[in-house]
Design a protein around this motif. Structure first.
Motif, PDB file in Angstrom:
ATOM      1  N   ILE A  34       0.023  -1.709  -3.948  1.00 39.05           N
ATOM      2  CA  ILE A  34       1.492  -1.626  -4.002  1.00 39.05           C
ATOM      3  C   ILE A  34       2.089  -3.013  -3.770  1.00 39.05           C
ATOM      4  N   GLY A  35       1.519  -3.743  -2.798  1.00 42.67           N
ATOM      5  CA  GLY A  35       2.033  -5.075  -2.470  1.00 42.67           C
ATOM      6  C   GLY A  35       1.921  -6.073  -3.609  1.00 42.67           C
ATOM      7  N   SER A  36       1.014  -5.798  -4.553  1.00 43.90           N
ATOM      8  CA  SER A  36       0.854  -6.708  -5.697  1.00 43.90           C
ATOM      9  C   SER A  36       1.950  -6.510  -6.737  1.00 43.90           C
ATOM     10  N   GLY A  37       2.771  -5.463  -6.560  1.00 45.12           N
ATOM     11  CA  GLY A  37       3.834  -5.177  -7.523  1.00 45.12           C
ATOM     12  C   GLY A  37       4.967  -6.186  -7.438  1.00 45.12           C
ATOM     13  N   GLY A  38       5.631  -6.427  -8.550  1.00 43.40           N
ATOM     14  CA  GLY A  38       6.752  -7.364  -8.574  1.00 43.40           C
ATOM     15  C   GLY A  38       7.908  -6.873  -7.718  1.00 43.40           C
TER      16      GLY A  38
END
Lengths: 349, 349
Positions: free
Chosen positions: B274-278
């Motif tokens: 999730i944290g890798s999402g823009g």
């Protein structure tokens, strides 16, 4: 002779938010009280409280306080219950405990009378009153479970600050005034008085009630999960919970998703089934904007259910909205109902 | 020469809650504005608004207002968009519409740039900005969908009153003062200004946002359900929503349950995904009571995610908590991002 009928009752935590509602419920239900003791911590001892027009002085709770007491209604916190419940039981008192101290104890029945009243018969001196957010949910689930079976339960809660006691209510009000006046909130109590950090509750939503467990869930969430299985006698029922504190004084709301096992009814059919449950009041007419709301639940013993609708993808999935006064059915009212069940089954000596 | 660079931009609904944030975002992002027109209903025309230190007079929006305008940012309500967007498009304006008027129109891309930026290329003059509660959820869902696939989404929302405009904010504040002073609330706006009945929002939770549809769901819930499928290009994804209005000024919160298709990760693995999402900022450390909250999101463009944990019964099930400023990423910021995407793809003539 009226003096001689009824029971000797002690209310421990008489000066707290739940204790006050217990006294109000005993009055309202015309509960047969022969003798009443109001007990508290040393800090609140000496306060005066009126019950049925008579003034009582709150006494410091000690083991000896329970001599001759038949029913002990406990709501003074888990550690006080742990300390005094065994002492009371030793003296012949049946303890109805409104803390989390004994709820998951295998020897202790955990009772919502509309759901599992007969479990009181198994008591060994202590009967536990479930967590407020659990009670209102299982009251709505039980009629569905009986008819259709339950396969899955997911709940997100919208919980009132009075569940954290009077100091939380005072904090919310003071913070609200401060924020409206452009001042800072200065949190000191919520989300959990005994936890390290405190956050603003006024005009906010805090996704933490009680302390975090190692599994990433809060204790409140684990209470809802474990207590629901115990009360419904469904140890394998998947139950998931997210518990959130809101700037609401009294009245917990819950967004509940369920999947039933069999014979998936229409939304109208499910509405009828839920409405047949004890203590349930249906408020559900979208065409008239009718649904339960926290502010309308205050002071009432009902569990209100509305927004009952079928999931759009899963034939056996349903959503609904459950609201109840967390101090009444969620605590005081349910405790007094348990005492009534004990009387009905002639379990009080 | 600086006067000659940049674009001719019109902001329709410039005096509203979203319009104000659009202007703030254009400033903050240093958006290349060559010429700016502030438009509104006749009622608000004549007001003065400062943008980049220069004072502008708000003009009444008319079809001719869009002559020479390259980008029209619309947030003046669905019926005004229905009326003026075609007129603007006729005059060569690309309309980025922040109302629900065109969102489900098959000819109109519905865009969250971090999720489906390329969809802007398919525009035929209008690009729709999704509903605030949808945007923050799909921003969190998309990175999960890409890696693990999505099988099911269930959301319960905790939505702020500013999503219903300034009059709802004013009503909440006035009601809060009244209730704190022991007076009655006298509701006139919420839950839906155009609906028949109005209920107290102060110290309450209202399970209705926008009007009810015939299927028992509110339009807000149907927006979340349908828009999520459209943005994610997942027409068959089961999505369920319960939308609730809270006494919070700004910042929507959401309790989200998902099931993934494959390779169910640990909670830590999902957190990383999730944290890798823009545009996502993870705030998730239960040991330090760290989680997102509405009051901390105000004025920020981030979508905050926390309380990420695995379901205790379903290996592929997860719960999390998503918070974002509903006027920023939920509206103004996303609209300006869409304008930036148009520039990046050289789609503005």
């Amino acid at each position: 002779m009226a003096e001689e009928t009824g029971y000797s009752v002690a209310v421990l935590g008489a000066t707290g938010a739940v204790g006050e509602q217990i006294l109000r419920t005993l009055e309202m239900k015309d509960f047969p009280v022969r003798e009443l003791k109001l007990l508290s911590s040393p800090r609140s001892a000496g306060k005066k409280i009126t019950f049925r027009g008579q003034e009582y002085t709150v006494e410091e709770a000690k083991p000896e306080s329970f001599d001759g007491v038949q029913i002990g209604l406990f709501s003074a916190g888990g550690s006080i219950s742990k300390q005094l419940a065994p002492e009371a039981v030793k003296r012949g008192t049946i303890v109805i405990d409104n803390t989390s101290a004994y709820r998951m104890d295998e020897e202790v029945p955990l009772v919502v009378p509309e759901v599992n009243e007969e479990d009181v018969k198994d008591h060994k001196g202590i009967i536990a009153n479930p967590n407020c957010s659990t009670i209102q949910m299982v009251a709505a689930l039980e009629p569905v479970r009986r008819v259709y079976g339950l396969k899955k339960v997911i709940v997100s809660t919208y919980q009132a600050v009075s569940g954290a006691g009077y100091e939380a209510v005072d904090e919310m009000k003071e913070q609200s005034r401060n924020v409206l006046d452009g001042k800072s909130a200065e949190p000191e109590v919520l989300p959990v008085s005994g936890d390290e950090k405190h956050y603003q509750i006024a005009f906010n939503a805090i996704p933490q009630i009680d302390k975090f467990q190692d599994n990433g869930y809060t204790f409140e969430e684990m209470k809802m999960i474990n207590e629901t299985k115990k009360i419904l006698h469904e140890n394998d029922l998947p139950v998931a919970a997210t518990c959130v504190r809101l700037p609401v004084e009294t009245g917990h709301s819950e967004s509940v998703y369920i999947e039933v096992e069999k014979d998936a009814p229409t939304a109208a059919g499910l509405r009828e089934t839920i409405g047949s449950g004890g203590g349930i009041t249906i408020q559900d007419d979208p065409s008239r904007q009718e649904y339960p709301m926290a502010v309308n639940s205050v002071g009432l013993p009902d569990v209100f259910v509305g927004r009952i609708r079928r999931d759009l993808d899963f034939e056996n999935g349903y959503h609904f909205w459950v609201v109840s006064d967390n101090l009444m059915k969620g605590a005081a009212y349910n405790s007094v109902q348990i005492a009534e069940s004990l009387i009905q089954y002639e379990l009080i000596k």
